[in-house]
Design an enzyme around this catalytic site. Structure first.
Site, mmCIF file in Angstrom:
data_model
loop_
_atom_site.group_PDB
_atom_site.id
_atom_site.type_symbol
_atom_site.label_atom_id
_atom_site.label_comp_id
_atom_site.label_asym_id
_atom_site.label_seq_id
_atom_site.Cartn_x
_atom_site.Cartn_y
_atom_site.Cartn_z
ATOM 1 N N HIS A 247 -9.898 3.046 0.172
ATOM 2 C CA HIS A 247 -9.979 2.564 1.552
ATOM 3 C C HIS A 247 -10.818 1.288 1.527
ATOM 4 O O HIS A 247 -11.800 1.147 2.263
ATOM 5 C CB HIS A 247 -10.576 3.626 2.476
ATOM 6 N N HIS B 129 0.815 -1.203 0.000
ATOM 7 C CA HIS B 129 0.000 0.000 0.000
ATOM 8 C C HIS B 129 0.855 1.262 0.000
ATOM 9 O O HIS B 129 0.517 2.250 -0.651
ATOM 10 C CB HIS B 129 -0.919 0.006 1.224
#
EC number: 6.3.5.3
Length: 749
Positions: free
Chosen positions: A104, A55
């Site tokens: 998200h 990420h």
């Protein structure tokens, strides 16, 4: 327990460490040891593990993302490009606009409300960190099958989280998407976008320069929520048993964020900040290493001065915590007192936690003991880079050969009518007002267009009416059939949506949502989509300003459809000249712009009527998209178009229905000679729009289209109280509205 200091780490090279549990591969752990010339301390291991996660480091995608720079179109609008918290473009009249879309996804599956809420909070801080006032948010969303029980758990929580956080911040939610598909069942996509506005001279960057300048942490206290949150959650595949990592999801406080926004904008106005970074993924590990890495020296941090919500947190936990509503600023010593005064005025906790040094190391201390001594670039910017193997999947040829053209078609006008009603009532095509009504779309008073318009639009200067328009689009079904073309179709649709409202497209941000990079088929999809997007941006002249990659959207062996979401930002000189989508006046002439071909692969019709996915997506012609955009913008500016709506999912009939319902007027459609009514209504050929032209402007409009070589076919008129396709069927607006508006409330209300 002995504190794991740098000295202790050097003296105990063979001490076991939980590198695998923290997500590092063995070769990555060995590389950390090589960089440091010893084993890492526990705090250093924590920092490298979160910063080298997929990420944060983009280790599987970097080699492909470079194309966005290598193929960047020549332009003079880009003020800040890839690599900062968000890209910045020149909007004219001295204004700069910053925007970015991020994901998200995994946190929102585990804890839908907080996952989505903190997604909004994080993207807003990215925009704030550039020096801009956030002015609007958007939310491209993807969920599993609409009637699946778990979708009923996830969607209401996500929608409540987005609305709850954004509404409390006083930010209008002006657009986005909601798409349902079984492939997103265990991996919903919650992408969030924010737009911010500033003057050119107010741009701020994330860098720590000037030896002796102070490092100030301000905002909320640091807690145990979000430890290893998005950095770890978004860097692995869910197993088939579903959510099991609830404690890793951050908890948001929008009222604290609102105070943080106003406090930060005031310290900007007084020129108190030399560099700034928000604390999002990887928390303090990210903020300290990135600020030091981008600066001219090193940094020393006293970690025990960090204000805590939980006094039992270890140094490693403090460094990994992703607690929300926090920022890190670099401030000259003689400005610290004023900075702290402003924070106190806004009831924002602020603490000097360190200073910039003239060295080249990031050094962190805990009660006087050194626990971190690293070259900051190795943490922030020199993580692993993988050239993952990729290969066109064996099933791709069979998928493309399974052409939608073979599917049974309606044989009569009555069957056509019935299928139109089924289409507009399907979850993907039905009205999303049950969702969007939970968002405040008009707070601040500058929203000019919002859902369900083609793009959201906000006024950024009240005197001149200068405005910006933003649209987000992505079609995972197209990308599954052909990822290269699918990415370009997402770009083209978003570009078209911005142009349809009268704004000139300038630049893009993107959120690239894919399955596991360890699967060669997924990496092929990613490589092809990235190549397609880079080539498309070059052709359209829209540079990539930044964005996000979200990988491991996969449950077991089942990956989501490749889903590149593209956000296009455009500028309009006068928002009063905007083009809405509503057919607002009887007698307006309807023109279909562009060429309609039999293109049904990946179409809404094939999905809704036959539950089919196969064939090829619509062909992409970016020169045509550019020409169509020019016509839509010129027509809007010169008063030749009263309404415009792009043609995409659901084809012409979906667009006509939406524009009729929006304006409360019916339409009579005439099928052009030589065109099959079914193809006219349901084809999803790209590069098309339907426009409503005042009768007084018909000749001027058609002359313009003819002179520029854009096909413009008169297909009907705004008239009556039904959608009529002559010779085929007649659908009263009341019946269409019932079908269009009932579906989502029945599923979730």
């Amino acid at each position: 327990m002995t504190l794991d200091t740098v000295k202790h780490a050097a003296e105990t090279p063979d001490a076991p460490q939980p590198w695998a549990e923290l997500g590092l591969k063995q070769d990555e752990y060995e590389r950390v040891r090589t960089i440091l010339g010893r084993r890492p301390t526990g705090a250093e291991l924590a920092m490298y593990s979160v910063m080298w996660s997929e990420h944060c480091s983009y280790k599987s995608s970097k080699v492909h993302l470079r194309q966005f720079g290598e193929k960047a179109p020549a332009n003079d609008v880009l003020l800040v490009g890839i690599g900062e918290n968000a890209g910045v473009v020149d909007a004219g009249q001295g204004y700069a606009v910053t925007f970015k879309v991020e994901s998200h996804n995994h946190p929102s599956y585990i804890e839908p409300y907080q996952g989505a809420a903190t997604g909004i909070g994080g993207i807003v801080r990215d925009i704030l960190a550039m020096g801009a006032r956030p002015v609007a948010v958007m939310d491209p969303l993807r969920f599993g099958a609409a009637d699946h029980p778990d979708t009923k758990r996830v969607l209401p929580g996500v929608v409540s989280g987005i609305g709850g956080y954004g509404n409390c911040l006083g930010l209008p939610n002006i657009g986005g998407e909601v798409v349902f598909d079984p492939c997103y069942q265990g991996n919903p996509l919650v992408n969030a976008l924010c737009v911010g506005v500033m003057k050119h001279e107010d741009i701020h960057l994330a860098k720590a320069s000037g030896a002796g300048n102070k490092v100030i942490l301000y905002g909320a206290r640091t807690g145990g929520d979000g430890i290893g949150g998005v950095s770890v959650l978004a860097s692995e595949t869910f197993d088939s048993t579903g959510p099991a990592k609830r404690p890793a999801v951050q908890v948001g406080d929008p009222f604290q964020e609102k105070l943080l926004i106003e406090c930060t904008l005031e310290v900007f106005r007084e020129h108190l900040v030399e560099g700034i970074q928000d604390l999002g993924g990887a928390g303090l590990s990210c903020a300290t290493s990135e600020l030091a890495s981008a600066g001219s020296g090193g940094m020393r941090v006293e970690l025990d001065t960090v204000p805590l919500r939980d006094a039992t947190l270890s140094p490693e936990e403090i460094l990994m915590s992703e607690s929300q509503e926090r920022m890190c600023a670099i401030v000259e010593p003689d400005k610290v007192d004023r900075f702290l005064e402003i924070c106190e005025k806004w009831d924002v906790i602020a603490t000097v936690i360190g200073e910039v040094t003239d060295g080249e190391r990031l050094e962190i201390f805990w009660h006087g003991e050194q626990i971190v001594d690293v070259p900051p670039r190795t943490v922030a910017h020199e993580g692993p880079v993988y050239e993952r193997p990729y290969a066109r999947p064996e099933w791709q040829d069979a998928l493309q050969a399974d052409d939608a053209a073979k599917l049974p078609r309606p044989a009569t006008g009555e069957e056509l009518r019935e299928q139109v009603l089924r289409l507009v009532a399907s979850p993907n095509q039905a009205s999303k007002s049950w969702i969007t009504s939970q968002y405040d779309r008009f707070v601040q008073g500058n929203t000019v267009l919002a859902q369900p318009e083609d793009s959201g639009m906000v006024r950024i200067d009240e005197e001149t009416n200068l405005g910006v328009a933003v649209a987000t689009d992505g079609n995972g079904r197209y990308a599954k059939l052909d990822p290269y073309a699918g990415a370009q179709l997402a770009l083209a649709e978003s570009y078209r949506n911005v142009a349809a409202t009268g704004a000139r497209p300038l630049a893009i941000s993107n959120c690239l949502n894919f399955g596991s990079p360890e699967d060669p088929a997924v990496m092929w999809q990613f490589a092809e989509a990235t190549r397609g997007l880079a080539d498309g941006c070059l052709a359209l002249g829209t540079p990539v300003t930044g964005g996000n990659v979200s990988l491991y959207n996969q449950t077991g062996d089942t990956a989501i459809h490749p889903t590149p979401v593209v956000a296009v930002l455009g500028v309009i000189d006068d928002v009063n000249r905007r083009t809405p989508m509503a057919f607002a006046e009887q007698g307006q002439l309807l023109y279909l712009l562009g060429d309609t071909r039999e293109e049904l692969g990946g179409s809404a019709w094939s999905q809704v009527i036959h539950d089919h996915l196969g064939g090829l997506p619509p062909a992409v012609d970016l020169d045509r998209e550019k020409l169509l955009g020019e016509i839509l913008i010129s027509g809007s500016r010169d008063g030749m178009i009263d309404a415009a709506h792009d043609l995409s999912d659901g084809g012409l009939i979906q667009a006509v229905v939406e524009s009729c319902l929006r304006g409360g007027n019916g339409a009579r459609i005439v099928v052009p000679d030589g065109l099959d009514p079914f193809v006219l209504l349901f084809s999803e050929s790209a590069g098309r729009a339907v426009v409503a032209v005042p009768r007084s402007e018909e000749l001027r409009f058609t002359d313009m289209c003819g002179a520029r070589g854009l096909p413009a076919t008169r297909i009907g008129v705004v008239d009556g109280e039904s959608v009529e396709v002559q010779g085929q069927f007649d659908l009263p607006l009341a019946e269409v509205r019932d079908a269009y508006e009932a579906t989502i409330p029945a599923l979730f209300g």
